[in-house]
Design an enzyme around this catalytic site. Structure first.
Site, PDB file in Angstrom:
ATOM      1  CD  GLU A  11      56.524  31.301 -15.946  1.00 43.47           C
ATOM      2  OE1 GLU A  11      56.263  31.159 -17.152  1.00 43.47           O
ATOM      3  OE2 GLU A  11      56.064  30.549 -15.071  1.00 43.47           O
ATOM      4  CG  ASP A  12      53.164  33.340 -18.138  1.00 44.47           C
ATOM      5  OD1 ASP A  12      53.784  32.818 -17.183  1.00 44.47           O
ATOM      6  OD2 ASP A  12      52.088  32.881 -18.569  1.00 44.47           O
ATOM      7  CG  PHE A  27      43.406  34.483 -13.587  1.00 44.90           C
ATOM      8  CD1 PHE A  27      44.229  33.617 -12.871  1.00 44.90           C
ATOM      9  CD2 PHE A  27      43.247  34.273 -14.941  1.00 44.90           C
ATOM     10  CE1 PHE A  27      44.880  32.566 -13.502  1.00 44.90           C
ATOM     11  CE2 PHE A  27      43.895  33.224 -15.587  1.00 44.90           C
ATOM     12  CZ  PHE A  27      44.711  32.361 -14.861  1.00 44.90           C
ATOM     13  N   GLY A  77      52.626  30.417 -21.926  1.00 46.74           N
ATOM     14  CA  GLY A  77      52.391  31.822 -21.551  1.00 46.74           C
ATOM     15  C   GLY A  77      53.438  32.821 -22.000  1.00 46.74           C
ATOM     16  CG  ASP A 110      45.852  30.248 -20.614  1.00 51.05           C
ATOM     17  OD1 ASP A 110      46.855  30.432 -19.889  1.00 51.05           O
ATOM     18  OD2 ASP A 110      45.116  29.246 -20.512  1.00 51.05           O
ATOM     19  NE  ARG A 140      47.693  30.040 -24.444  1.00 53.91           N
ATOM     20  CZ  ARG A 140      48.186  29.751 -23.244  1.00 53.91           C
ATOM     21  NH1 ARG A 140      48.946  30.633 -22.615  1.00 53.91           N
ATOM     22  NH2 ARG A 140      47.911  28.607 -22.649  1.00 53.91           N
ATOM     23  CG  ASP A 167      49.621  32.970  -8.738  1.00 55.21           C
ATOM     24  OD1 ASP A 167      49.558  33.704  -7.733  1.00 55.21           O
ATOM     25  OD2 ASP A 167      48.673  32.256  -9.102  1.00 55.21           O
ATOM     26  CE  LYS A 197      48.412  36.729 -10.589  1.00 58.35           C
ATOM     27  NZ  LYS A 197      47.425  35.635 -10.603  1.00 58.35           N
TER      28      LYS A 197
HETATM   29  P1  IMP Z   1      53.124  29.765 -10.127  1.00 60.01           P
HETATM   30  O1  IMP Z   1      53.824  28.453 -10.260  1.00 60.01           O
HETATM   31  O2  IMP Z   1      51.984  29.715  -9.165  1.00 60.01           O
HETATM   32  O3  IMP Z   1      54.078  30.917  -9.848  1.00 60.01           O
HETATM   33  O4  IMP Z   1      52.389  30.050 -11.475  1.00 60.01           O
HETATM   34  C1  IMP Z   1      53.034  30.230 -12.620  1.00 60.01           C
HETATM   35  C2  IMP Z   1      52.190  29.906 -13.839  1.00 60.01           C
HETATM   36  O5  IMP Z   1      50.798  30.008 -13.596  1.00 60.01           O
HETATM   37  C3  IMP Z   1      52.500  30.889 -14.912  1.00 60.01           C
HETATM   38  O6  IMP Z   1      53.406  30.326 -15.802  1.00 60.01           O
HETATM   39  C4  IMP Z   1      51.192  31.136 -15.587  1.00 60.01           C
HETATM   40  O7  IMP Z   1      51.095  30.323 -16.731  1.00 60.01           O
HETATM   41  C5  IMP Z   1      50.131  30.720 -14.626  1.00 60.01           C
HETATM   42  N1  IMP Z   1      49.471  31.905 -14.025  1.00 60.01           N
HETATM   43  C6  IMP Z   1      49.612  32.391 -12.777  1.00 60.01           C
HETATM   44  N2  IMP Z   1      48.869  33.490 -12.582  1.00 60.01           N
HETATM   45  C7  IMP Z   1      48.253  33.716 -13.753  1.00 60.01           C
HETATM   46  C8  IMP Z   1      47.361  34.754 -14.213  1.00 60.01           C
HETATM   47  O8  IMP Z   1      46.964  35.697 -13.507  1.00 60.01           O
HETATM   48  N3  IMP Z   1      46.939  34.648 -15.499  1.00 60.01           N
HETATM   49  C9  IMP Z   1      47.338  33.646 -16.336  1.00 60.01           C
HETATM   50  N4  IMP Z   1      48.178  32.673 -15.954  1.00 60.01           N
HETATM   51  C10 IMP Z   1      48.631  32.712 -14.674  1.00 60.01           C
HETATM   52 MG    MG Z   2      51.421  29.071 -17.867  1.00 61.71          MG
END
Ligand code: IMP
Ligand code: MG
Length: 192
Positions: free
Chosen positions: A106-107, A159, A51, A166, A172, A110, A138
């Site tokens: 990091e992208d 999302f 990402g 993606d 992407r 969440d 988020k």
């Molecule tokens: P977390 O571990 O739940 O914070 O999620 C992190 C990873 O989930 C990120 O590196 C993203 O690749 C993916 N992710 C979370 N939310 C989204 C979204 O809205 N769109 C795309 N990828 C997401």
């Molecule tokens: Mg990811």
């Protein structure tokens, strides 16, 4: 030059961040990062694939410091749109991070699981310093000591895809970021 949003394949969802907005913010972040370190710091910028690949490429070219770049792959999502909770490091940085000043890129944050599980793993390898720069947050997660030092934008709750992010490996390459709607609805669409 800004690519007109109207060109290229049809845009899924609703544009929430244009390429111009992203470009401006990336420039600001790079300047802020540059002033946070002494000018002779050789920063090791670690991107979380996939990402962050576009964000990292844009960011690193504007950080006014000498940098090195490496990548990691952490996975908790597979093709789903909600985190499974258990973060696995599928690919580790090729170079040693011991004694290095690390900028993790990091992208999006969440649930916060990825950062909360990854940062301690990196810290315990004896880094000189570690900070995180995320494009989107988020604001669901409270990461405490692992809260990113730099955040590009607070993210809407849907999302998101584009600019490296993606949905099931699609979108992407979009130059902007789109909101595809509620994750629950997307997964329902996928099941049909
Ligand atoms: P977390 O571990 O739940 O914070 O999620 C992190 C990873 O989930 C990120 O590196 C993203 O690749 C993916 N992710 C979370 N939310 C989204 C979204 O809205 N769109 C795309 N990828 C997401
Ligand atoms: Mg990811």
């Amino acid at each position: 030059m800004d690519r007109p949003e109207a060109q290229g394949p049809p845009i899924p969802g609703r544009i929430v961040l244009s390429s111009t907005q992203i470009e401006r913010r990336v420039h600001e972040l790079a300047q802020e990062i540059g002033t946070a370190y002494s000018p002779d710091t050789e920063l090791l910028v670690l991107g979380l694939l996939k990402g962050s690949f576009i964000f990292l490429a844009d960011l690193v070219r504007q950080i006014p410091l000498p940098t090195q770049v490496d990548f990691m792959v952490a996975s908790s999502y597979g093709n789903a749109t909600t985190s499974s909770g258990d973060v696995q490091l599928l690919y580790k940085p090729g170079m040693s991070i011991k004694g290095r000043d690390i900028l993790l890129v990091e992208d999006i944050v969440d649930s916060g699981n990825t950062l909360a599980q990854l940062l301690p793993l990196l810290e315990e390898q004896g880094v000189a310093s570690i900070e995180t720069c995320v494009l989107l947050h988020k604001r669901i997660a409270n990461l405490g000591e692992y809260e990113p030092k730099w955040t590009g934008f607070d993210s809407p709750p849907g999302f998101l895809a584009g600019y490296g992010l993606d949905y099931a490996e699609k979108y992407r390459a979009l130059p902007h970021i789109v909101d595809l709607g509620r994750p629950e609805d997307l997964e329902n669409k996928n099941d049909q």
